[in-house]
Design an enzyme around this catalytic site. Structure first.
Site, mmCIF file in Angstrom:
data_model
loop_
_atom_site.group_PDB
_atom_site.id
_atom_site.type_symbol
_atom_site.label_atom_id
_atom_site.label_comp_id
_atom_site.label_asym_id
_atom_site.label_seq_id
_atom_site.Cartn_x
_atom_site.Cartn_y
_atom_site.Cartn_z
ATOM 1 N N HIS A 266 22.011 -17.343 7.472
ATOM 2 C CA HIS A 266 20.633 -17.861 7.516
ATOM 3 C C HIS A 266 20.292 -18.109 8.989
ATOM 4 O O HIS A 266 20.218 -17.174 9.776
ATOM 5 C CB HIS A 266 20.581 -19.122 6.636
ATOM 6 C CG HIS A 266 19.227 -19.655 6.320
ATOM 7 N ND1 HIS A 266 18.054 -19.034 6.662
ATOM 8 C CD2 HIS A 266 18.850 -20.804 5.679
ATOM 9 C CE1 HIS A 266 17.019 -19.755 6.241
ATOM 10 N NE2 HIS A 266 17.483 -20.845 5.646
ATOM 11 N N HIS A 307 17.880 -8.067 5.712
ATOM 12 C CA HIS A 307 17.234 -9.298 5.248
ATOM 13 C C HIS A 307 17.216 -9.294 3.740
ATOM 14 O O HIS A 307 17.041 -8.246 3.121
ATOM 15 C CB HIS A 307 15.797 -9.390 5.794
ATOM 16 C CG HIS A 307 15.243 -10.770 5.714
ATOM 17 N ND1 HIS A 307 14.659 -11.268 4.585
ATOM 18 C CD2 HIS A 307 15.223 -11.771 6.643
ATOM 19 C CE1 HIS A 307 14.289 -12.511 4.819
ATOM 20 N NE2 HIS A 307 14.620 -12.844 6.047
ATOM 21 N N ASP A 365 16.048 -12.646 13.958
ATOM 22 C CA ASP A 365 17.122 -13.304 14.695
ATOM 23 C C ASP A 365 17.758 -12.411 15.749
ATOM 24 O O ASP A 365 18.348 -12.904 16.702
ATOM 25 C CB ASP A 365 18.206 -13.780 13.721
ATOM 26 C CG ASP A 365 17.709 -14.952 12.923
ATOM 27 O OD1 ASP A 365 17.094 -15.829 13.534
ATOM 28 O OD2 ASP A 365 17.889 -14.967 11.698
HETATM 29 N N1 CMC Z 1 25.446 -4.729 8.539
HETATM 30 C C1 CMC Z 1 26.014 -3.752 7.787
HETATM 31 N N2 CMC Z 1 25.765 -3.560 6.487
HETATM 32 C C2 CMC Z 1 24.920 -4.415 5.895
HETATM 33 C C3 CMC Z 1 24.294 -5.456 6.598
HETATM 34 C C4 CMC Z 1 24.577 -5.593 7.970
HETATM 35 N N3 CMC Z 1 24.000 -6.555 8.700
HETATM 36 N N4 CMC Z 1 23.489 -6.148 5.762
HETATM 37 C C5 CMC Z 1 23.602 -5.571 4.560
HETATM 38 N N5 CMC Z 1 24.474 -4.513 4.642
HETATM 39 C C6 CMC Z 1 24.790 -3.568 3.559
HETATM 40 C C7 CMC Z 1 25.726 -4.173 2.534
HETATM 41 O O1 CMC Z 1 27.080 -3.940 2.866
HETATM 42 C C8 CMC Z 1 25.296 -3.445 1.285
HETATM 43 O O2 CMC Z 1 25.827 -2.132 1.335
HETATM 44 P P1 CMC Z 1 26.225 -1.368 -0.066
HETATM 45 O O3 CMC Z 1 24.936 -1.262 -0.841
HETATM 46 O O4 CMC Z 1 26.777 -0.080 0.386
HETATM 47 O O5 CMC Z 1 27.234 -2.262 -0.745
HETATM 48 C C9 CMC Z 1 23.784 -3.317 1.451
HETATM 49 O O6 CMC Z 1 23.561 -3.306 2.873
HETATM 50 C C10 CMC Z 1 22.982 -4.450 0.803
HETATM 51 O O7 CMC Z 1 23.515 -5.687 1.278
HETATM 52 P P2 CMC Z 1 23.416 -7.083 0.520
HETATM 53 O O8 CMC Z 1 24.550 -7.960 0.940
HETATM 54 O O9 CMC Z 1 23.223 -6.836 -0.944
HETATM 55 O O10 CMC Z 1 22.065 -7.665 1.096
HETATM 56 P P3 CMC Z 1 21.581 -9.150 0.929
HETATM 57 O O11 CMC Z 1 20.114 -9.061 0.691
HETATM 58 O O12 CMC Z 1 22.372 -9.908 -0.051
HETATM 59 O O13 CMC Z 1 21.905 -9.780 2.359
HETATM 60 C C11 CMC Z 1 21.700 -10.575 4.562
HETATM 61 C C12 CMC Z 1 20.963 -10.053 3.313
HETATM 62 C C13 CMC Z 1 20.654 -11.030 5.574
HETATM 63 C C14 CMC Z 1 22.570 -11.797 4.210
HETATM 64 C C15 CMC Z 1 22.574 -9.422 5.120
HETATM 65 O O14 CMC Z 1 21.760 -8.317 5.452
HETATM 66 C C16 CMC Z 1 23.373 -9.871 6.353
HETATM 67 O O15 CMC Z 1 24.470 -10.414 6.189
HETATM 68 N N6 CMC Z 1 22.836 -9.627 7.590
HETATM 69 C C17 CMC Z 1 23.479 -10.077 8.783
HETATM 70 C C18 CMC Z 1 23.212 -11.549 9.004
HETATM 71 C C19 CMC Z 1 21.796 -11.803 9.437
HETATM 72 O O16 CMC Z 1 21.288 -11.151 10.361
HETATM 73 N N7 CMC Z 1 21.156 -12.812 8.814
HETATM 74 C C20 CMC Z 1 19.816 -13.241 9.162
HETATM 75 C C21 CMC Z 1 18.838 -13.017 8.094
HETATM 76 S S1 CMC Z 1 17.167 -13.256 8.690
HETATM 77 C C22 CMC Z 1 17.041 -14.916 9.018
HETATM 78 C C23 CMC Z 1 16.646 -15.754 7.856
HETATM 79 O O17 CMC Z 1 15.582 -15.494 7.239
HETATM 80 O O18 CMC Z 1 17.345 -16.746 7.633
#
Ligand code: CMC
Length: 425
Positions: A266, A307, A365
């Protein structure tokens, strides 16, 4: 408000369950499942991907289209024409202020910037090495000790006063946490200054000499606060609502939001971005890290990409990307190795099929970390800055929730543990 019905047939339950379906002013339809519990049925939605936890009029997001509206106004227009305090007023009150209302609001914020002197003593109890988010969580929660007995959260004017107080005091507290960590005396707020300018002075000024913030950097920071001001029912805002739903003190509830914001998934992501850029260290290692991000067996993710809600370019990232270039130009640091790695990483990820297919764009971010680093704000303060920006959103949601009848938040569970068994004789 119900214009459609959903019909649910569950194997083993004879009667079909009919549930009302609501349409908001825009966005997906919502099935009202409240009466399911009477049928002995719960829904299961870990992470709340499909669950609307409340009704709200504050912020609308269309993640597929990359749209973010505050009280109907697009974030791009607010970033261009408004400022952080005016947007805070909008979130809190529902409409843009008239010039007189804005003047009164700014005066009220100025009036409340100071914190009780004993907060200084309280901070001294923290080790200097404490993470500023740990200190911020503590000092914001401590405000509840000063504003509790005469606060009636059922009264509109009391709630607004609490909102003004917390928005006004947050920059003072944030800078105090930083100063404690580096062993310098805290700077008192200087109220003729604008909010961002005042904050920069409290961060980088000392009692020994005058400090004048660059207007370009103060403006960039103000826009950064504005871009973070609210984001509907994200983890920290939902936490504030849940904590508030028991009727708790608002400062303690805001502290719970700060705790939820801290994590790297987050608000901690901007800090994680800079840690990652430092770990990459050299442009020659970018492809190695891109490879790791794509490797299913490696938990590494590219911080600042992706995101939960935006499956398109985050509109805040578009605005902040422009500010990022302006700040790097103003400071003449665009050629610094760290910023060059960031720019290369952004380009490669935007062209790589893995990221394109999964709609993993750079998020707000990614750029905010780079801007804050360029301004000279230490990495450990990044999430604190996010917390300052998000404060009007948290308090606006608190105010909105308490303005209407509300119930304590109490989710249920899918129990998979042991069933009844007797303690051994
Ligand atoms: N790098 C590499 N692969 C990724 C990433 C990433 N940053 N984010 C998602 N993926 C992949 C993930 O491995 C999955 O692949 P597959 O479908 O092959 O299994 C796919 O993309 C979907 O991922 P998810 O985990 O289902 O996505 P989510 O919506 O649950 O997670 C997130 C969203 C923000 C937690 C995630 O993208 C992440 O960990 N990003 C890095 C941390 C980050 O930058 N966070 C800030 C978010 S914005 C600030 C806020 O609003 O708080």
């Amino acid at each position: 408000m119900s214009d459609k019905m959903a019909r649910l047939k569950i194997d083993g339950i004879e009667e079909e369950i009919v549930l009302p379906v609501y349409s908001g002013s825009t966005g997906p339809v919502v099935i009202d499942i409240r009466k399911l519990v009477n049928e002995g049925v719960f829904t299961y939605d870990p992470g709340f991907l499909s669950t609307a936890s409340c009704e709200s009029e504050i912020t609308y997001i269309d993640g597929e289209a990359g749209v973010l509206l505050h009280r109907g106004y697009p974030i791009e227009q607010l970033a261009e024409k408004s400022n952080f305090l005016e947007t805070s007023y909008l979130l809190l009150n529902g409409e843009l202020p008239s010039p007189e209302e804005m003047n009164d609001f700014e005066n009220s914020i100025r009036y409340h910037t100071m914190v009780d002197e004993s907060i200084h003593q309280f901070l001294l109890g923290f080790p200097r090495t404490a993470h500023p988010m740990a200190m911020l969580c503590g000092v914001v929660s401590a405000l509840s000790a000063f504003y509790h007995d005469d606060l009636d959260i059922e009264k509109d004017d009391h709630r607004l006063l609490a909102a003004h107080r917390v928005i006004a005091k947050m920059p003072t507290l944030a800078a105090m946490c930083y100063k404690h960590g580096i062993g310098q005396p805290s700077m008192y707020p200087l109220n003729p200054l604008g909010l961002a300018e005042n904050f920069l002075r409290m961060m980088f000024g000392t009692p020994c000499e005058e400090y004048k913030a660059s207007p370009i950097l103060a403006n960039a920071l103000d826009t950064l606060f504005l871009l973070h001001a609210d984001h509907e029912q994200n983890a920290s805002t939902s936490t504030v609502r849940l904590a508030s739903s028991s009727g708790s003190n608002p400062y303690a509830c805001i502290a719970s939001g700060i705790a939820a914001l801290w994590g790297p998934a987050h608000g901690g992501a901007n800090e994680a971005v800079l840690d990652m850029l430092g770990e990459i260290g050299d442009e020659s290692r970018i492809s190695e890290f891109i490879g790791r991000a794509k490797d299913k067996h490696d938990p590494f993710r590219l911080m600042g990409f992706g995101h939960r809600v935006y499956k398109n370019y985050d509109p805040r990232a578009t605005v902040i990307r422009g500010i990022c270039d302006e700040v790097l130009d103003e400071l003449g640091v665009g050629n610094d190795p760290l910023f060059r790695i960031a720019k290369r990483l952004e380009k490669i990820a935007l062209e790589d099929d893995y990221f394109i297919e999964r709609k993993l764009f750079p998020n707000v971010d990614f750029y905010s970390g780079i801007i804050l680093k360029a301004i000279g704000i230490p990495t450990s303060m990044f999430t604190v800055i996010f917390a300052m920006g998000r404060t009007p959103g948290w308090i606006a949601h608190w105010h909105e929730m308490l303005s209407e009848p509300y119930r304590i938040g109490r989710p249920r569970q899918l129990y998979t543990g042991k069933t009844h068994r007797d303690y051994p004789a």
